[in-house]
Design an enzyme around this catalytic site. Structure first.
Site, PDB file in Angstrom:
ATOM      1  N   HIS A 140       7.053 -64.182  -2.839  1.00  0.00           N
ATOM      2  CA  HIS A 140       6.397 -62.840  -3.043  1.00  0.00           C
ATOM      3  C   HIS A 140       7.365 -61.700  -1.574  1.00  0.00           C
ATOM      4  CE1 HIS A 140       2.669 -63.993  -4.895  1.00  0.00           C
ATOM      5  NE2 HIS A 140       2.588 -64.766  -4.168  1.00  0.00           N
ATOM      6  N   ASP A 177       3.577 -69.743 -10.600  1.00  0.00           N
ATOM      7  CA  ASP A 177       2.331 -69.714 -10.039  1.00  0.00           C
ATOM      8  C   ASP A 177       0.929 -69.117 -10.120  1.00  0.00           C
ATOM      9  OD1 ASP A 177       2.698 -69.944  -6.208  1.00  0.00           O
ATOM     10  OD2 ASP A 177       1.037 -68.147  -6.858  1.00  0.00           O
ATOM     11  N   HIS A 179      -0.297 -66.700  -9.148  1.00  0.00           N
ATOM     12  CA  HIS A 179       0.566 -64.844  -8.704  1.00  0.00           C
ATOM     13  C   HIS A 179       1.195 -64.590  -8.660  1.00  0.00           C
ATOM     14  CE1 HIS A 179      -2.220 -67.001  -5.082  1.00  0.00           C
ATOM     15  NE2 HIS A 179      -2.899 -65.648  -5.537  1.00  0.00           N
ATOM     16  N   ASP A 265      -1.634 -73.160  -7.621  1.00  0.00           N
ATOM     17  CA  ASP A 265      -3.037 -72.125  -7.707  1.00  0.00           C
ATOM     18  C   ASP A 265      -3.292 -71.622  -9.242  1.00  0.00           C
ATOM     19  OD1 ASP A 265      -1.026 -70.541  -7.878  1.00  0.00           O
ATOM     20  OD2 ASP A 265      -1.039 -69.581  -5.920  1.00  0.00           O
TER      21      ASP A 265
HETATM   22 ZN    ZN Z   1       0.544 -68.292  -5.586  1.00  0.00          ZN
END
Ligand code: ZN
Length: 367
Positions: A140, A177, A179, A265
């Site tokens: 991120h 991931d 996200h 995740d």
């Molecule tokens: Zn994540």
């Protein structure tokens, strides 16, 4: 087939101190202190399971060396690096949800450096592929700030190193991931020398990013592929996404190395995602990536650890992936597999198929 598979690990990765947030929330008079969700548990338990299963003995351990500031500055601004470095003696925050403790600047350099070492090990032929079990995570972090528990974008720093030191012209990211891989997207937005693919839960984190319509700009147009999947997606949706978008994109682009920012995740019980992946699924996706890597880049695939916050299940996902990378199957079976696999809706659903169709339309831009 057996591979020489590298594993990057250092105890200091576990000493990156994220403090007493309650999950993601800063503690205070209305939020009782607890533990930050990005704590060492899931990562340490991966290492422990690798040891107990015997798989560690089959791996080539790679000692990380800290990334230099110059290497980090290839993807981050002076201002961002200064902000993290200047809080090294006190601790600080990359954003309100991303605290870090004393020494975390140094550990973040060691984390990025670990992925760099893995690139070198693969490029030098010391190993065939590998997994960097690093922390803090990175995917991120954008050029001018950290975000979402990430300080420096480890995978992007390693990719720039692969270009500068080893002369690679085409590198592909496959970020699984749950996200959005917004860091690499931002860093390589105008750059066709890195194809960034992110498979993530639609509008989970960061808020309102990762849209299928965000494809890069300028020379980089077409070289950023976002495949958002709706909450509730299981292995069927992931398998279809890989078969119909990710693998064809890689076959068209023909990278010289594949880098997988690997968060677990999307696993069925994860507190920060709402997907239903399981260990057999991660194993199967790894096999698909390895097959295309064998075809286009002599099997050069490296993974670097990102999210994954359910400490009892995540280790089995990582074990499956690293078993597949190495070709060594251990005697450990995933005790959660029956429950995860039996969740209703594991098969591709019609509304998920529509999301994948929208991403398939992007393939024609890649050459
Ligand atoms: Zn994540």
């Amino acid at each position: 087939m057996k591979n020489r598979t590298g594993l990057v690990w250092h105890e200091l990765y576990m000493w990156h101190n994220t403090g007493n947030h309650a999950g993601i929330m800063p503690a205070g008079l209305n939020v009782e202190p607890y533990r930050h969700v990005e704590n060492p548990d899931s990562k340490r338990r991966i290492k422990n399971l690798l040891d107990v299963s015997g798989l560690s003995k089959e791996l080539t351990f790679i000692d990380p060396v800290s990334a230099t500031k110059e290497q980090v500055l290839r993807v981050h601004t002076d201002n961002h690096v200064y902000n993290i470095e200047s809080a090294n003696e006190t601790g600080g925050h990359a954003d309100p949800f991303s605290p870090f403790g004393v020494g975390s600047y140094d550990i973040a350099l060691l984390s990025a450096g670990g992925v760099i070492q893995l690139v070198d090990a693969v490029m030098n032929g010391d190993v065939d592929n590998g997994y960097a079990l690093v922390r803090p995570p990175g995917h991120h972090a954008v050029p001018d700030s950290g975000m979402g528990f990430c300080l420096f974008c480890n995978a992007a720093i390693a990719a720039r190193h692969a270009q500068d030191k080893h002369g690679l012209k085409r590198i592909a990211f496959v970020d699984w991931d749950v996200h959005h891989g917004n860091g690499a997207e931002a860093i390589f937005w105008n750059d066709p020398s890195v194809l960034t693919i992110s498979v993530h839960q639609d509008r989970c984190f960061p808020p309102d990013t990762g849209h299928v319509t965000d494809n890069g700009e300028g020379e980089g147009e077409g070289y950023n592929i976002n495949i958002p999947l709706p909450a509730g997606s299981g292995f069927g949706a992931y398998e279809a996404t890989f078969d119909r978008v990710v693998i064809p994109a890689l076959e068209a682009y023909k990278p010289e190395m594949i880098i997988v920012p690997s968060g677990f995740d999307a696993g069925a019980y994860d507190p920060l995602g709402r997907q239903m992946m399981h260990s057999d699924g991660y194993r199967a996706l790894t096999a698909k990536l390895m097959a295309v890597a064998d075809k286009v880049c002599d099997g050069r695939i490296i993974m670097c650890h990102e999210g994954g916050y359910e400490p009892t299940t995540v280790p089995y996902f990582a074990l499956a992936v690293i078993e597949q990378l190495s070709g060594h199957k251990t005697d450990i079976t995933d005790p959660f597999m029956e429950m995860h696999g039996g969740l209703a809706g594991q098969e591709l659903q019609d509304h998920q198929d529509e999301y994948i169709q929208r991403a398939e339309a992007l393939l024609k831009k890649i050459s």
